[in-house]
Design an enzyme around this catalytic site. Structure first.
Site, PDB file in Angstrom:
ATOM      1  CG  ASP A   1       0.053  -4.066   2.796  1.00 36.81           C
ATOM      2  OD1 ASP A   1       0.233  -3.479   1.717  1.00 36.81           O
ATOM      3  OD2 ASP A   1      -0.002  -3.481   3.893  1.00 36.81           O
TER       4      ASP A   1
ATOM      5  CG  LEU B  45      -8.564 -27.224   0.400  1.00 42.22           C
ATOM      6  CD1 LEU B  45      -7.741 -28.294  -0.320  1.00 42.22           C
ATOM      7  CD2 LEU B  45      -8.422 -27.378   1.909  1.00 42.22           C
ATOM      8  N   GLY B  46     -10.380 -24.399  -1.901  1.00 40.78           N
ATOM      9  CA  GLY B  46     -11.757 -24.364  -2.371  1.00 40.78           C
ATOM     10  C   GLY B  46     -12.776 -24.663  -1.302  1.00 40.78           C
ATOM     11  CB  VAL B  47     -13.003 -25.468   2.019  1.00 40.03           C
ATOM     12  CG1 VAL B  47     -12.860 -26.814   1.351  1.00 40.03           C
ATOM     13  CG2 VAL B  47     -11.690 -25.049   2.681  1.00 40.03           C
TER      14      VAL B  47
ATOM     15  CG  HIS C 100      -0.389   0.268   2.515  1.00 40.08           C
ATOM     16  ND1 HIS C 100      -0.097  -0.714   3.437  1.00 40.08           N
ATOM     17  CD2 HIS C 100      -0.035   1.433   3.112  1.00 40.08           C
ATOM     18  CE1 HIS C 100       0.397  -0.176   4.527  1.00 40.08           C
ATOM     19  NE2 HIS C 100       0.457   1.128   4.356  1.00 40.08           N
TER      20      HIS C 100
ATOM     21  N   GLY D 276       3.417   6.557   8.164  1.00 43.66           N
ATOM     22  CA  GLY D 276       4.819   6.756   7.777  1.00 43.66           C
ATOM     23  C   GLY D 276       5.701   5.619   8.250  1.00 43.66           C
ATOM     24  CG  ASN D 277       6.330   3.964  12.244  1.00 43.21           C
ATOM     25  OD1 ASN D 277       5.795   4.745  13.006  1.00 43.21           O
ATOM     26  ND2 ASN D 277       7.629   3.674  12.312  1.00 43.21           N
ATOM     27  CB  SER D 278       3.146   1.855   6.211  1.00 42.76           C
ATOM     28  OG  SER D 278       1.951   1.976   6.918  1.00 42.76           O
TER      29      SER D 278
END
Length: 510
Positions: A185, A312-314, A155, A255-257
């Site tokens: 992210d 996996l589809g669940v 981001h 700003g820490n991101s």
């Protein structure tokens, strides 16, 4: 941000407590000294009055008090001075389309002011649509290889046209975004430099609550800011179960991101990513992406330029004590499968609604997040071994994972006979699905819940829900419901179709 008065009050209270503790200790020591003097005086008087003993007896040696235990705090200065050199500041410039200016009138070409407005590039006079307006952003990152590979948040660089990286030695470089992954992210940048300081990477799976951690970044543009705290929890599920976040009380602000989270050995164990806040600033709840997750994403981006996630589809739910009682589990651990996509790897492997995944590749599944994150961070085509609790025993199921970008659809339930009655012990009034209801809803079997009261209503069952199974057993008659409920002692797990969603609801019957 908290107001200054609140901070001052808390600080003063802590100092007061510390001073009170010191005062108590001093008082106790003083009292002990006075008692020793009294004892010595009384002993001397008694010795003078008593006859001399036949043989002198050596006085008992005095016992020194045990030294107080010392606590060694981590040396944050060493980490900040040494590994902080690998932390960078990131500035981003992007562009967005601006709309027409509402305060400027539309003018014909022969208007005397037309040329004036055209020179200011209003889109209505020069043609070609809206203009690009620059948008600025900032964040943090850290160097993971001497040739300029940098990790940060996706981001931070989203929508960026230009990315500038500033090093601790004040040099600046234009950075290239090698790739980013919105699911986790994580983004990978590259600058054209050599022999750069590198932040050593640790193992986030070894973190434990209460462990000291340190963050370095650029909150509000204040470069090389150091904050510290402890790990509050691990394995936090904040959104869709893709990332088992690390929760800390380290002061993290905008700003820490993208900046690193260090352990006391100076190793990066996480990437600071999110905060919980009602003010926009730090409130004691900060969340970091585990470095184990980030490294997997980085390796894929460097190798292929993109990231693939497996599926996996669940759909899964948490196991609570009610579910554990319903399914005969000794402990409420595992991931309960609520539904299975048609044509998915899960269906091909034989998984069913009501199965409880207890282990994947030998690793315990404590919560549903453990299964979701493990699958999401695997690659399509990988094979997984699942230990599944079904019908009161463990069974082994092997599955080959698919691609998360592939869409699936839910498998229909098998057709069963139907009857009409009610199940008073659960507090449910039930009736079979009418043929027109089956066609309109796409539900092939089950019982319509006409009314919910008592235990079922308390659990959250609603009129209009369709009861599909009880404790993993498909039901289409009240007799089948009654048979399953009769064998249950404390609670039952109802698989409910509500709209287009399938959910398990535990109902206590004891």
């Amino acid at each position: 941000m908290p107001n200054q008065g609140a901070v001052t009050a808390i600080t003063a209270k802590r100092l007061t407590l510390a001073l009170c503790a010191a005062g108590v200790v001093g008082g106790a020591v003083g009292a002990l000294a006075v008692n020793h003097n009294n004892v010595a005086a009384e002993t001397a008087a008694a010795a003078a009055a008593a006859p001399a003993p036949a043989a002198s007896v050596a006085p008992a040696p005095s016992v020194a008090p045990a030294p107080a235990a010392t606590v060694t705090l981590p040396d944050f200065t060493r980490i900040a001075a040494t590994n902080g050199k690998a932390v960078v500041n990131i500035r981003v410039v992007g562009g967005i389309k601006t709309g027409n200016r509402a305060d400027v009138p539309s003018l014909p070409r022969n208007h005397p002011l037309y040329e004036f407005f055209r020179q200011f590039q209003d889109p209505r006079f020069g043609g070609g649509g809206g203009r690009e307006a620059p948008v600025f952003g900032a964040g943090s990152g850290f160097i993971v290889s001497p040739d300029g590979v940098i990790l940060t948040n996706a981001h931070v660089v989203k929508g960026a046209d230009e990315v500038t990286v500033k090093l601790q030695d004040r040099r600046e470089f234009r950075a290239k975004v090698l790739g980013s992954d919105a699911r986790t992210d994580v983004a990978v940048l590259k600058i054209d430099a050599k022999n750069l300081p590198v932040a050593p990477l640790g193992k986030s799976r070894n973190l434990a609550p209460g462990e000291w951690v340190l963050a370095i970044g650029s909150p509000y543009g204040l470069e090389s800011t150091v904050t510290a705290g402890v790990v509050s929890a691990t394995g936090r599920n904040l959104s869709d179960g893709q990332v088992p976040f690390i929760q800390t009380d380290v002061a993290i602000n905008p700003g820490n991101s993208g900046g690193p989270l260090f352990n006391t050995r100076g190793e990066v164990v996480g990437i600071n990513s999110q905060i919980y806040s009602q003010t926009g600033g730090y409130q004691g709840l900060a969340f970091s992406i585990p470095i184990d997750v980030a490294v997997k994403i980085k390796d894929q981006i460097i190798a292929t330029g993109k990231v693939q996630h497996a599926k996996l589809g669940v759909s899964v739910q948490e196991i609570g004590q009610d579910f554990a009682d319903s399914f005969g589990l000794e402990s409420p651990d595992g991931a309960l499968i609520a539904s299975v996509e048609r044509g998915s790897p899960a269906e091909r492997a034989g998984l069913k609604s009501g199965d409880i995944v207890r282990r994947i590749n030998g690793q315990p599944i404590v919560s549903s997040l453990d299964l979701s994150s493990n699958i999401a961070l695997s690659k399509p085509g990988e094979k997984v071994a699942l230990d599944v609790w079904r019908d009161g025993k463990l069974v082994r199921i092997d599955a080959t994972l698919g691609d998360a970008n592939e869409k699936g659809r839910r498998a229909p339930q098998e057709e069963l006979a139907s009857n009409s009655d009610n199940s008073a012990r659960l507090g449910l009034a039930l009736r079979p699905l009418e043929p027109i209801e089956r066609r309109q809803s796409g539900i092939a079997s089950g019982l319509v819940i006409e009314d919910a009261s008592g235990a079922a209503a308390i659990a959250g069952v609603e009129p209009g829900d369709v009861l599909i199974s009880v404790n993993g057993r498909p039901v289409n008659t009240v007799g089948q419901v009654r048979d399953v409920v009769a064998k249950a002692s404390k609670s039952v797990a109802l698989l409910i179709q509500r709209g287009s969603d399938k959910i398990f609801i535990p109902v206590r019957i004891g």
